[in-house]
Enzyme design. Structure first.
Site, PDB file in Angstrom:
ATOM      1  N   SER A  52       0.791  -1.232   0.000  1.00 60.65           N
ATOM      2  CA  SER A  52       0.000   0.000   0.000  1.00 60.65           C
ATOM      3  C   SER A  52       0.822   1.280   0.000  1.00 60.65           C
ATOM      4  O   SER A  52       0.258   2.370  -0.125  1.00 60.65           O
ATOM      5  CB  SER A  52      -0.940   0.016   1.209  1.00 60.65           C
ATOM      6  OG  SER A  52      -2.037  -0.846   0.995  1.00 60.65           O
ATOM      7  N   LYS A  55       0.328   3.726  -2.720  1.00 62.71           N
ATOM      8  CA  LYS A  55      -0.714   4.759  -2.667  1.00 62.71           C
ATOM      9  C   LYS A  55      -0.127   6.166  -2.571  1.00 62.71           C
ATOM     10  O   LYS A  55      -0.822   7.150  -2.827  1.00 62.71           O
ATOM     11  CB  LYS A  55      -1.659   4.486  -1.504  1.00 62.71           C
ATOM     12  CG  LYS A  55      -2.504   3.216  -1.689  1.00 62.71           C
ATOM     13  CD  LYS A  55      -3.490   3.043  -0.542  1.00 62.71           C
ATOM     14  CE  LYS A  55      -4.439   1.866  -0.786  1.00 62.71           C
ATOM     15  NZ  LYS A  55      -3.936   0.602  -0.285  1.00 62.71           N
ATOM     16  N   SER A 107      -5.715   3.866   4.121  1.00 64.68           N
ATOM     17  CA  SER A 107      -5.175   2.934   3.123  1.00 64.68           C
ATOM     18  C   SER A 107      -6.292   2.180   2.399  1.00 64.68           C
ATOM     19  O   SER A 107      -6.206   0.970   2.147  1.00 64.68           O
ATOM     20  CB  SER A 107      -4.209   1.939   3.779  1.00 64.68           C
ATOM     21  OG  SER A 107      -3.360   1.351   2.810  1.00 64.68           O
ATOM     22  N   LYS A 210       3.220   6.415   5.484  1.00 60.07           N
ATOM     23  CA  LYS A 210       2.314   5.442   4.849  1.00 60.07           C
ATOM     24  C   LYS A 210       2.727   4.034   5.240  1.00 60.07           C
ATOM     25  O   LYS A 210       3.910   3.686   5.194  1.00 60.07           O
ATOM     26  CB  LYS A 210       2.343   5.593   3.330  1.00 60.07           C
ATOM     27  CG  LYS A 210       1.321   4.729   2.613  1.00 60.07           C
ATOM     28  CD  LYS A 210      -0.080   5.244   2.829  1.00 60.07           C
ATOM     29  CE  LYS A 210      -1.140   4.204   2.438  1.00 60.07           C
ATOM     30  NZ  LYS A 210      -1.217   3.090   3.399  1.00 60.07           N
TER      31      LYS A 210
END
Length: 340
Positions: A52, A55, A107, A210
């Site tokens: 993720s 992203k 997320s 993140k």
């Protein structure tokens, strides 16, 4: 007898598994965000699945290419995304900005799908074009979520640090990614999303970050740490103790001094030019001991801006665009004499 016992203990200790950031299958990097100088790292150019953390690319691609106030209708395909979700409803309408908060704080794979037109060819091309623009030479993106059951998003610790340093210069991206909470309402639902990056939500020196995890990629973590004149991007890949390692890596930079080469202000270069140079914020670079004497700088003046070039051992380490103002119209009382 004692020697035999001691030998057995030593052999036993040597056979114990070693956990942490130095594992052969893991990678990490600490990158200074202003100069992109690598302060520390291991396996920085090895390709990994990035889960993720992809992203980050989805977010900056959306921010730079689309209106944040554009309204997006959630499709059935968006709602069928697996993994981490905020459970958007089919035909629900949100702004692109709302979806970006769901993407970066929670997320959300359903938000990633909605932002990208369900992984449209156009959006995926924009993601890979952005990677080329940033200089990510060992990265390829095939979807907006980071899921790796059908496609693969591949990158390296170094490339992800370059991406994060680039994104950290975008005020909109930082405002969204650093939020601790975001609320929005639609006709169908009321949402309240909290930032799932533990360091961002608990330590003000970690500005944004993140998380990422799949069964194939294992744990991935990206953090932007800012304290005083230190601005670091930290990326760890396949690190089971990543929260603690990010704290340690942020604080342990004893080999470097973070030196301010320009304080924010307006400068008169004392050259035969008609411009003042405006430095909007302090310019800081990381240097090792005895490197200070090897730093040199030059300005290149153009019609509407200037370029500051900073060299270390005659190698370019920083190239930055700078505002200029006409001496005929600018208030002389605001000028700082650079040569005082």
């Amino acid at each position: 007898m004692k020697k035999g016992v001691l030998l057995f203990i030593l052999c036993f200790l040597c056979c114990l598994p070693v956990y942490g950031i130095s594992n052969l299958d893991s990678g990490f990097i600490v990158l200074e965000a202003t100069t992109n100088r690598i302060l520390e790292g291991n396996n920085i150019n090895k390709q990994y699945l990035v889960a993720s953390t992809a992203k980050i690319m989805t977010a900056i691609t959306a921010i730079e290419n689309y209106s944040l106030e554009e309204k997006i209708t959630v499709t059935k395909a968006d709602t069928l995304e697996v993994g981490s979700k905020v459970y958007l409803k089919e035909q629900e309408i949100l702004t692109r900005k709302d979806l970006l908060y769901a993407l970066m704080l929670r997320s959300a794979n359903d938000a990633a799908s909605a932002l990208s037109g369900n992984n449209s060819k156009e959006f995926i091309k924009q993601m890979n074009d952005m990677a080329k623009k940033i200089g990510m030479k060992n990265s390829v993106f095939t979807n907006a979520s980071g899921l790796d059951e059908k496609e693969y998003n591949l990158s390296t610790a170094y490339d992800m640090a370059l991406l994060s340093a680039y994104a950290s210069k975008n005020e909109t991206f930082v405002a969204i990614s650093s939020a601790h909470q975001y609320k929005c309402n639609t006709k169908e639902s009321s949402y309240s999303w909290h930032n799932k990056h533990k360091l961002v939500s608990s330590d003000q020196e970690f500005l944004w970050g993140k998380t990422g995890f799949t069964k194939r990629s294992k744990r991935i973590l990206v953090s932007n740490y800012i304290k005083e004149n230190k601005n670091l991007i930290i990326v760890t890949i396949n690190d089971g103790n990543d929260w603690n390692h990010h704290r340690n890596l942020a604080h342990d930079n004893s080999k470097y001094s973070f030196v301010t080469i320009f304080k924010k202000g307006v400068y008169d270069t004392k050259k035969d030019v008609t411009y003042y140079i405006h430095i909007p914020k302090d310019i800081v670079i990381p240097i090792k001991n005895k490197e200070k004497e090897k730093i040199s700088m030059s300005f290149t003046l153009y019609k509407d801006y200037a370029i500051l070039n900073v060299f270390l051992n005659d190698m370019l380490i920083l190239k930055q665009s700078i505002e200029i103002f006409s001496k005929e119209t600018f208030d002389i009382d605001l000028v700082i004499d650079i040569f005082k």
